[in-house]
Scaffold this motif. Structure first.
Motif, PDB file in Angstrom:
ATOM      1  N   GLY A 144      54.775  38.278  43.364  1.00  0.00           N
ATOM      2  CA  GLY A 144      54.662  38.131  44.820  1.00  0.00           C
ATOM      3  C   GLY A 144      53.286  37.640  45.237  1.00  0.00           C
ATOM      4  N   ARG A 145      52.246  38.214  44.642  1.00  0.00           N
ATOM      5  CA  ARG A 145      50.876  37.784  44.972  1.00  0.00           C
ATOM      6  C   ARG A 145      50.626  36.361  44.491  1.00  0.00           C
ATOM      7  NH1 ARG A 145      50.070  42.601  42.709  1.00  0.00           N
ATOM      8  NH2 ARG A 145      48.806  41.753  41.008  1.00  0.00           N
ATOM      9  N   LEU A 146      51.180  36.011  43.331  1.00  0.00           N
ATOM     10  CA  LEU A 146      51.019  34.660  42.795  1.00  0.00           C
ATOM     11  C   LEU A 146      51.710  33.639  43.695  1.00  0.00           C
ATOM     12  CD1 LEU A 146      49.780  33.104  40.432  1.00  0.00           C
ATOM     13  CD2 LEU A 146      51.887  33.496  39.156  1.00  0.00           C
ATOM     14  N   LYS A 147      52.901  33.983  44.189  1.00  0.00           N
ATOM     15  CA  LYS A 147      53.600  33.090  45.127  1.00  0.00           C
ATOM     16  C   LYS A 147      52.791  32.914  46.410  1.00  0.00           C
ATOM     17  CE  LYS A 147      58.435  33.593  43.852  1.00  0.00           C
ATOM     18  NZ  LYS A 147      59.765  34.085  44.250  1.00  0.00           N
ATOM     19  N   GLU A 148      52.228  34.013  46.897  1.00  0.00           N
ATOM     20  CA  GLU A 148      51.411  33.943  48.112  1.00  0.00           C
ATOM     21  C   GLU A 148      50.191  33.043  47.897  1.00  0.00           C
ATOM     22  OE1 GLU A 148      49.026  36.984  51.117  1.00  0.00           O
ATOM     23  OE2 GLU A 148      50.434  37.823  49.664  1.00  0.00           O
ATOM     24  N   ALA A 149      49.542  33.193  46.743  1.00  0.00           N
ATOM     25  CA  ALA A 149      48.374  32.371  46.420  1.00  0.00           C
ATOM     26  C   ALA A 149      48.768  30.905  46.271  1.00  0.00           C
ATOM     27  CB  ALA A 149      47.713  32.881  45.135  1.00  0.00           C
ATOM     28  N   ALA A 150      49.879  30.647  45.590  1.00  0.00           N
ATOM     29  CA  ALA A 150      50.340  29.268  45.389  1.00  0.00           C
ATOM     30  C   ALA A 150      50.674  28.615  46.727  1.00  0.00           C
ATOM     31  CB  ALA A 150      51.552  29.241  44.464  1.00  0.00           C
ATOM     32  N   LYS A 151      51.294  29.366  47.618  1.00  0.00           N
ATOM     33  CA  LYS A 151      51.629  28.826  48.936  1.00  0.00           C
ATOM     34  C   LYS A 151      50.359  28.500  49.725  1.00  0.00           C
ATOM     35  CE  LYS A 151      54.399  29.743  53.093  1.00  0.00           C
ATOM     36  NZ  LYS A 151      53.675  28.729  53.810  1.00  0.00           N
ATOM     37  N   LEU A 152      49.346  29.350  49.614  1.00  0.00           N
ATOM     38  CA  LEU A 152      48.070  29.077  50.287  1.00  0.00           C
ATOM     39  C   LEU A 152      47.491  27.737  49.831  1.00  0.00           C
ATOM     40  CD1 LEU A 152      46.149  32.477  50.141  1.00  0.00           C
ATOM     41  CD2 LEU A 152      46.702  31.188  52.204  1.00  0.00           C
ATOM     42  N   VAL A 153      47.451  27.550  48.509  1.00  0.00           N
ATOM     43  CA  VAL A 153      46.880  26.313  47.960  1.00  0.00           C
ATOM     44  C   VAL A 153      47.748  25.117  48.341  1.00  0.00           C
ATOM     45  CG1 VAL A 153      46.187  25.092  45.856  1.00  0.00           C
ATOM     46  CG2 VAL A 153      45.773  27.554  46.056  1.00  0.00           C
ATOM     47  N   ALA A 154      49.071  25.256  48.212  1.00  0.00           N
ATOM     48  CA  ALA A 154      49.980  24.151  48.539  1.00  0.00           C
ATOM     49  C   ALA A 154      49.860  23.763  50.016  1.00  0.00           C
ATOM     50  CB  ALA A 154      51.418  24.529  48.200  1.00  0.00           C
ATOM     51  N   ALA A 161      42.060  23.700  46.300  1.00  0.00           N
ATOM     52  CA  ALA A 161      41.711  24.765  45.356  1.00  0.00           C
ATOM     53  C   ALA A 161      40.357  25.373  45.716  1.00  0.00           C
ATOM     54  CB  ALA A 161      41.699  24.227  43.929  1.00  0.00           C
ATOM     55  N   ALA A 162      39.396  24.525  46.056  1.00  0.00           N
ATOM     56  CA  ALA A 162      38.058  25.015  46.405  1.00  0.00           C
ATOM     57  C   ALA A 162      38.089  25.837  47.696  1.00  0.00           C
ATOM     58  CB  ALA A 162      37.090  23.842  46.550  1.00  0.00           C
ATOM     59  N   ALA A 163      38.845  25.363  48.667  1.00  0.00           N
ATOM     60  CA  ALA A 163      38.879  26.024  49.977  1.00  0.00           C
ATOM     61  C   ALA A 163      39.600  27.375  49.938  1.00  0.00           C
ATOM     62  CB  ALA A 163      39.552  25.117  51.006  1.00  0.00           C
ATOM     63  N   THR A 164      40.512  27.548  48.998  1.00  0.00           N
ATOM     64  CA  THR A 164      41.306  28.783  48.938  1.00  0.00           C
ATOM     65  C   THR A 164      40.877  29.701  47.794  1.00  0.00           C
ATOM     66  OG1 THR A 164      42.978  27.680  47.590  1.00  0.00           O
ATOM     67  CG2 THR A 164      43.345  27.714  49.982  1.00  0.00           C
ATOM     68  N   GLU A 165      39.832  29.318  47.072  1.00  0.00           N
ATOM     69  CA  GLU A 165      39.443  30.048  45.869  1.00  0.00           C
ATOM     70  C   GLU A 165      39.242  31.542  46.104  1.00  0.00           C
ATOM     71  OE1 GLU A 165      36.001  30.146  42.419  1.00  0.00           O
ATOM     72  OE2 GLU A 165      36.236  28.344  43.625  1.00  0.00           O
ATOM     73  N   GLU A 166      38.509  31.896  47.133  1.00  0.00           N
ATOM     74  CA  GLU A 166      38.218  33.310  47.390  1.00  0.00           C
ATOM     75  C   GLU A 166      39.501  34.104  47.649  1.00  0.00           C
ATOM     76  OE1 GLU A 166      35.740  35.615  50.753  1.00  0.00           O
ATOM     77  OE2 GLU A 166      34.617  34.003  49.749  1.00  0.00           O
ATOM     78  N   GLN A 167      40.404  33.539  48.446  1.00  0.00           N
ATOM     79  CA  GLN A 167      41.670  34.215  48.745  1.00  0.00           C
ATOM     80  C   GLN A 167      42.533  34.345  47.494  1.00  0.00           C
ATOM     81  OE1 GLN A 167      42.208  31.247  51.912  1.00  0.00           O
ATOM     82  NE2 GLN A 167      43.145  32.922  53.064  1.00  0.00           N
ATOM     83  N   VAL A 168      42.557  33.290  46.668  1.00  0.00           N
ATOM     84  CA  VAL A 168      43.348  33.318  45.436  1.00  0.00           C
ATOM     85  C   VAL A 168      42.803  34.386  44.487  1.00  0.00           C
ATOM     86  CG1 VAL A 168      44.006  31.992  43.375  1.00  0.00           C
ATOM     87  CG2 VAL A 168      44.159  30.937  45.641  1.00  0.00           C
ATOM     88  N   VAL A 169      41.487  34.460  44.349  1.00  0.00           N
ATOM     89  CA  VAL A 169      40.880  35.489  43.494  1.00  0.00           C
ATOM     90  C   VAL A 169      41.236  36.879  44.010  1.00  0.00           C
ATOM     91  CG1 VAL A 169      38.703  36.500  42.709  1.00  0.00           C
ATOM     92  CG2 VAL A 169      39.021  34.030  42.611  1.00  0.00           C
ATOM     93  N   ASP A 170      41.191  37.069  45.325  1.00  0.00           N
ATOM     94  CA  ASP A 170      41.564  38.363  45.903  1.00  0.00           C
ATOM     95  C   ASP A 170      43.017  38.724  45.577  1.00  0.00           C
ATOM     96  OD1 ASP A 170      39.049  38.730  46.993  1.00  0.00           O
ATOM     97  OD2 ASP A 170      39.646  38.174  49.030  1.00  0.00           O
ATOM     98  N   LEU A 171      43.893  37.734  45.562  1.00  0.00           N
ATOM     99  CA  LEU A 171      45.314  37.984  45.338  1.00  0.00           C
ATOM    100  C   LEU A 171      45.679  38.178  43.868  1.00  0.00           C
ATOM    101  CD1 LEU A 171      46.792  35.457  47.904  1.00  0.00           C
ATOM    102  CD2 LEU A 171      47.183  37.923  47.900  1.00  0.00           C
ATOM    103  N   VAL A 172      45.139  37.307  42.997  1.00  0.00           N
ATOM    104  CA  VAL A 172      45.595  37.338  41.595  1.00  0.00           C
ATOM    105  C   VAL A 172      44.476  37.525  40.580  1.00  0.00           C
ATOM    106  CG1 VAL A 172      47.717  36.057  42.007  1.00  0.00           C
ATOM    107  CG2 VAL A 172      45.643  34.801  41.436  1.00  0.00           C
ATOM    108  N   GLY A 173      43.239  37.598  41.042  1.00  0.00           N
ATOM    109  CA  GLY A 173      42.146  37.919  40.132  1.00  0.00           C
ATOM    110  C   GLY A 173      41.482  36.755  39.450  1.00  0.00           C
ATOM    111  N   ILE A 174      42.046  35.557  39.538  1.00  0.00           N
ATOM    112  CA  ILE A 174      41.426  34.381  38.916  1.00  0.00           C
ATOM    113  C   ILE A 174      41.442  33.223  39.913  1.00  0.00           C
ATOM    114  CG2 ILE A 174      41.972  34.997  36.519  1.00  0.00           C
ATOM    115  CD1 ILE A 174      44.344  33.037  36.691  1.00  0.00           C
ATOM    116  N   PRO A 175      40.450  32.327  39.795  1.00  0.00           N
ATOM    117  CA  PRO A 175      40.396  31.189  40.720  1.00  0.00           C
ATOM    118  C   PRO A 175      41.385  30.095  40.302  1.00  0.00           C
ATOM    119  CG  PRO A 175      38.556  31.099  39.220  1.00  0.00           C
ATOM    120  CD  PRO A 175      39.285  32.379  38.920  1.00  0.00           C
TER     121      PRO A 175
END
Length: 124
Positions: A31-41, A103-117
């Protein structure tokens, strides 16, 4: 002498509980990975100037284990075969990147969600 007998009780129940915990953790990660992927997409869609590329951007997630997971984000090649030319440029045209800035713009949010940039790489 003194001795004690220990009987293993509840091993199947413990295994069931552990597999349920593992399943729940994987579901949470998915679920968190999908949320992160949607943010980047979504950010990549906002970054591109091409309507065709924008409509071709998708994402897919894969969770093999809690340590092995990935999200693939980008345009479907058959819908926007030229997208990599926009991202990286050519000998004759400058780049108009959309994935790298996303990827650069969402990096912090992605790290918060899934732990890796997010990282840019691979093709589809």
């Amino acid at each position: 002498g003194f001795f004690m007998t220990v009987r293993a009780v509840g091993i199947p129940e413990a295994q069931g509980l552990l597999s349920a915990v593992d399943r729940d953790l994987k579901q949470g990660l998915r679920g968190r990975l999908k949320e992160a992927a949607k943010l980047v997409a979504d950010r990549a869609k906002a970054e591109t100037h091409s309507r065709r590329v924008r409509s071709a951007i998708t994402y897919d997630v894969e969770v093999k284990s809690l340590l092995e997971y990935r999200a693939l984000i980008g345009p479907v090649r058959r819908k926007a075969w030229f997208a990599h030319f926009l991202e990286f440029g050519t000998e004759h045209s400058r780049a108009f990147p959309f994935l790298a800035p996303a990827a650069a713009a969402t990096e912090e949010q992605v790290v918060d969600l899934v732990g890796i940039p997010p990282t840019l790489g691979g093709g589809r």
